[in-house]
Scaffold this active site. Structure first.
Site, mmCIF file in Angstrom:
data_model
loop_
_atom_site.group_PDB
_atom_site.id
_atom_site.type_symbol
_atom_site.label_atom_id
_atom_site.label_comp_id
_atom_site.label_asym_id
_atom_site.label_seq_id
_atom_site.Cartn_x
_atom_site.Cartn_y
_atom_site.Cartn_z
ATOM 1 N N CYS A 30 0.870 -1.253 -0.011
ATOM 2 C CA CYS A 30 -0.024 0.086 -0.037
ATOM 3 C C CYS A 30 0.697 1.446 -0.087
ATOM 4 C CB CYS A 30 -0.974 0.080 1.264
ATOM 5 S SG CYS A 30 -2.137 -1.543 1.275
ATOM 6 N N HIS A 59 -2.517 8.274 6.050
ATOM 7 C CA HIS A 59 -3.089 6.902 5.344
ATOM 8 C C HIS A 59 -4.152 6.376 5.979
ATOM 9 C CE1 HIS A 59 -2.062 2.892 3.839
ATOM 10 N NE2 HIS A 59 -1.938 2.404 5.101
ATOM 11 N N GLU A 84 -0.310 5.625 13.326
ATOM 12 C CA GLU A 84 0.064 6.650 12.685
ATOM 13 C C GLU A 84 0.194 7.959 13.456
ATOM 14 O OE1 GLU A 84 -0.873 8.834 8.272
ATOM 15 O OE2 GLU A 84 -2.338 7.364 8.942
ATOM 16 N N LYS A 140 -9.506 7.944 2.255
ATOM 17 C CA LYS A 140 -10.068 6.474 2.128
ATOM 18 C C LYS A 140 -11.510 6.351 2.542
ATOM 19 C CE LYS A 140 -5.347 4.128 2.087
ATOM 20 N NZ LYS A 140 -4.529 5.566 2.444
ATOM 21 N N HIS A 191 -9.904 1.864 0.065
ATOM 22 C CA HIS A 191 -8.307 1.757 -0.065
ATOM 23 C C HIS A 191 -7.777 0.803 -1.410
ATOM 24 C CE1 HIS A 191 -4.415 1.277 1.038
ATOM 25 N NE2 HIS A 191 -4.651 0.277 2.134
ATOM 26 N N PHE A 219 2.086 -3.414 3.938
ATOM 27 C CA PHE A 219 2.450 -4.824 4.109
ATOM 28 C C PHE A 219 3.895 -4.824 3.886
ATOM 29 C CE2 PHE A 219 -1.559 -7.227 4.443
ATOM 30 C CZ PHE A 219 -2.120 -6.482 5.462
#
Length: 413
Positions: free
Chosen positions: A162, A302, A313, A334, A339, A399
């Protein structure tokens, strides 16, 4: 000598719009992209999650049929967004050997791969299409953009989950700084709304299961958030050296002033709970930009709407900015678009650029009760950014422990 790198064109496709202007208008209006999936395979596989943020405009309806048939949907989205961005940039007249592509995807041609596997099992090897590998390979989008626009400087592919397309923007910035090109087509794409991804993300409890409320399912920072909503689409930015842009009289949206790329080396799916990798990525971006945390005026976070990721975050941002982070307008877009995995960073970079242009931070929809452990300045309405100099960061984490941050500023040239 450090060059100034500017944004001269944008193109986008997502669940809330088929073009960049449409995305921006609908984002500001608070549109939600989550919708029930109307595919037979939802019931066939008895999927636990029955909704996603599918693209509003299917790319095969925009492209010529012969072209669309040669491309996986992920490459189709990439080409549609890139064609829009290129036209928006004024169809630059550039030496092909000075035009590059830095493009990204998190998963690539998953529809082509798994359709081919079904064909092999059901009909045998002779029925598998000859174009299967060129369509499924992760570099297909970059390669096809290079072919379409005759970009011969380079055609590079990033794949860092991502964080992919934000990392490609940082790569493009560095390649332009290094003199490898005058213009770079940069961004990312994803088309992974597929039964296998929905099943697997659901199995790891990463997806929201609000099947009765798809539009309200993605709710970053809300105390009752329960996972992200799968999205699809692409974002493309035309990045260009200031010298080249001014020489051809291009309009300039904003300046990309720096970027940071780091790794957590913590866990294959979970990010560092202390946010150390994310913090270092933001610091790198600011250092490259020659700016300080006190100059940040806007953050596109994010913020995927997961119980663990959102507060991590916040921890990273507060470690950089201190209590001032509570006074800086934050957008978690998002909530509207879903996403887009490898394509999400580029789309959010476009929103960041337009926020600077219009001095308006986009709304964060679907917050019922804001989590008191994440006291950021978010709102269900657009927030004014003021008249002073703007410095905005766009964050992406993926990831594998990937962290990427791009920093943008208003162009004063």
């Amino acid at each position: 000598m450090t060059k100034r790198i500017v944004v001269t064109g944008i193109g986008a496709s997502s669940a809330i719009g088929g073009t960049a202007p449409e995305n921006w208008t609908n984002l500001l209006a608070g549109m939600a992209g989550g919708r029930a999936l109307e595919h037979d395979w939802v019931a066939e596989y008895d999927l636990p999650v029955t909704f996603a943020a599918e693209a509003m405009v299917r790319p095969e309806t925009v492209l010529a049929r012969p072209m669309a048939k040669r491309l996986d949907p992920s490459s189709q989205f990439a080409l549609v967004a890139a064609m829009e961005a290129w036209e928006d940039a004024g169809t630059p007249d550039v030496d092909p050997e000075r035009l590059g592509v830095d493009f990204a995807t998190g998963i690539g041609g998953i529809w082509t791969l798994l359709d081919a596997w079904d064909t092999l099992r059901e009909k045998g090897p002779r029925r598998v299409m000859p174009m299967t590998v060129p369509m499924l390979m992760p570099n297909a989008a970059a390669g096809n953009l290079s072919l379409h626009f005759q970009a011969r400087a380079f055609a590079r592919t990033g794949a860092s989950a991502c964080a992919s397309s934000t990392e490609s923007l940082v790569n493009a910035y560095e390649h332009l700084q290094a003199g490898y090109a005058d213009i770079v087509i940069a961004g990312g794409t994803e088309s992974a709304v597929h039964p296998i991804t929905i099943a697997s993300f659901s199995s790891m409890q990463a997806l929201s299961r609000r099947n009765d409320d798809p539009a309200g399912a993605s709710r970053p920072y809300s105390i009752d958030r329960d996972g992200f909503v799968m999205g699809e689409g692409a974002g493309v930015l035309i990045l260009e050296t200031e010298e080249h842009a001014k020489a051809r009289g291009a309009k300039i949206y904003a300046e990309i002033v720096g970027g940071g790329v780091t790794a957590d080396s913590y866990h294959i799916t979970a990010n560092d709970p202390e946010g150390r990798g994310a913090e270092r990525a933001v610091r790198q971006a600011l250092e490259m930009a020659g700016r300080t945390p006190d100059q940040i005026t806007h953050i596109n976070a994010h913020a995927t709407s997961t119980p663990v990721g959102d507060p991590n975050e916040y921890t990273a941002l507060r470690s950089i900015m201190g209590d001032r982070v509570h006074d800086v307008p934050v957008s978690a877009t998002k909530a509207s678009t879903g996403h887009l995995l490898g394509g999400t960073g580029a789309l959010e970079a476009i929103f960041t650029v337009l926020a600077i242009r219009d001095r308006l931070a986009p709304p964060t929809i679907n917050i019922t009760t804001q989590d008191p452990a994440i006291p950021l300045l978010v709102s269900g309405d657009a927030q004014p950014l003021g008249d002073g100099p703007q410095l905005a960061i766009s964050n992406s984490f993926g990831f594998g422990g990937h962290n990427a941050v791009a920093a943008f500023a208003d162009y004063d040239g």
